[in-house]
Design a protein around this motif. Structure first.
Motif, PDB file in Angstrom:
ATOM      1  N   CYS A 104       6.299  -0.684   8.411  1.00  0.00           N
ATOM      2  CA  CYS A 104       4.971  -1.145   9.708  1.00  0.00           C
ATOM      3  C   CYS A 104       3.970  -0.176  10.566  1.00  0.00           C
ATOM      4  O   CYS A 104       5.144  -0.202  11.030  1.00  0.00           O
ATOM      5  CB  CYS A 104       5.337  -2.703   9.849  1.00  0.00           C
ATOM      6  SG  CYS A 104       4.236  -3.325  10.885  1.00  0.00           S
ATOM      7  N   CYS A 120       6.595  -2.225  13.634  1.00  0.00           N
ATOM      8  CA  CYS A 120       7.652  -2.800  14.057  1.00  0.00           C
ATOM      9  C   CYS A 120       8.272  -1.968  13.518  1.00  0.00           C
ATOM     10  O   CYS A 120       9.726  -1.766  13.585  1.00  0.00           O
ATOM     11  CB  CYS A 120       8.060  -4.434  13.687  1.00  0.00           C
ATOM     12  SG  CYS A 120       7.678  -4.433  11.940  1.00  0.00           S
ATOM     13  N   CYS A 125       6.324  -8.768  11.253  1.00  0.00           N
ATOM     14  CA  CYS A 125       5.736  -8.804  12.174  1.00  0.00           C
ATOM     15  C   CYS A 125       4.015  -9.456  11.990  1.00  0.00           C
ATOM     16  O   CYS A 125       3.711 -10.297  13.375  1.00  0.00           O
ATOM     17  CB  CYS A 125       5.750  -7.744  13.403  1.00  0.00           C
ATOM     18  SG  CYS A 125       4.407  -6.475  12.654  1.00  0.00           S
ATOM     19  N   CYS A 137       2.285  -6.941   6.791  1.00  0.00           N
ATOM     20  CA  CYS A 137       3.662  -6.811   7.318  1.00  0.00           C
ATOM     21  C   CYS A 137       5.248  -8.123   7.061  1.00  0.00           C
ATOM     22  O   CYS A 137       4.167  -9.217   7.966  1.00  0.00           O
ATOM     23  CB  CYS A 137       4.227  -6.113   8.652  1.00  0.00           C
ATOM     24  SG  CYS A 137       5.735  -6.350   8.779  1.00  0.00           S
TER      25      CYS A 137
HETATM   26 ZN   LIG Z   1       5.768  -4.888  10.962  1.00  0.00          ZN
END
Ligand SMILES: [Zn+2]
Ligand SMILES: [Zn+2]
Length: 246
Positions: free
Chosen positions: A216, A219, A233, A230
């Motif tokens: 991602c 994150c 997150c 993702c």
């Molecule tokens: Zn993420």
């Protein structure tokens, strides 16, 4: 003695009666012969009549057979005139429209046309000793076989072309749902070869090199490269396809 016998009235009378009887016998004999002749004539006439009847019947059967074949052919041609356009339209729809928006109607029509062909036309093919059916069967087999082979070749060609495209391009070519379905079957979405998706060391397909997992951008969690967001997150995937695209 002879003299006496010739003039004996009783002998004369008996001779006369005998003559009469003989004449009657002769007449009766002639009548019998006439009847026998009549019988013979009648038998010959019956045989001749029978022969004439057989001749007429056999020629009539020939005409009946010819007429039946003509009727059969006419019925077949009417059915052909009705079924062939259906089949042609179905073939065109199969080639051009089977993946279009209206595919349920298209497939419904194709099945209807096939049903009409096999139920309304095939049983009425004039047989000509069965050869027509064989020829039609061979022609259909060749057509369908040729189409299947060409379709397979096109598919393999597309597959090869897809594998030569860069990773991002290939990812765009794939529909999201197709990619998910292939991942669910544990095969690479790009080349459809088996891949161990449970192994977290494998980020790329070892067969075609397409990226299967990435990180991602927000994150850095390892996630499926085909996911739109993702899972950790919720950030939209930058490397994947835009989330708005279907
Ligand atoms: Zn993420
Ligand atoms: Zn692959």
């Amino acid at each position: 003695m002879t003299q006496r016998a010739e003039h004996d009235p009783e002998v004369l009378a008996r001779t006369k009666v005998l003559d009469g009887l003989k004449q009657a016998e002769q007449r009766t004999q002639q009548a019998v012969e006439a009847q026998q002749q009549a019988l013979l004539d009648a038998r010959q006439a019956a045989t001749a009549a029978q022969r004439q009847l057989s001749g007429m019947e056999s020629s009539a059967y020939e005409k009946l057979g010819a007429e039946r074949r003509k009727v059969e052919l006419r019925v077949f041609l009417y059915r052909l005139a009705l079924t062939l356009p259906l089949l042609a339209v179905a073939g065109w729809l199969f080639v051009k429209q089977r993946k279009g928006t209206y595919w349920p109607f298209v497939w419904g029509f194709i099945f209807f046309a096939l049903f009409a062909f096999f139920v309304e036309l095939v049983p009425y093919l004039p047989s000509y000793g069965g050869y027509v059916r064989y020829v039609v069967g061979i022609a259909i087999t060749v057509l369908v076989g040729r189409y299947a082979i060409l379709a397979l070749n096109r598919y393999l060609e597309r597959q090869k072309q897809a594998e030569s495209l860069p990773d991002q391009e290939r990812r765009k070519e794939l529909s999201y749902d197709v990619a998910l379905a292939r991942l669910a079957k544990n095969v690479c979405p790009g080349c459809e070869r088996p891949v161990d998706l449970k192994n977290d060391k494998i980020d790329f397909c070892p067969h075609c090199g397409i990226g299967l997992f990435d990180r991602c951008g927000h994150c850095s969690t390892r996630k499926s490269a085909f996911a739109r967001f993702c899972h950790a997150c919720g950030t939209g995937a930058q490397s994947g396809r835009p989330a708005t695209e279907v």
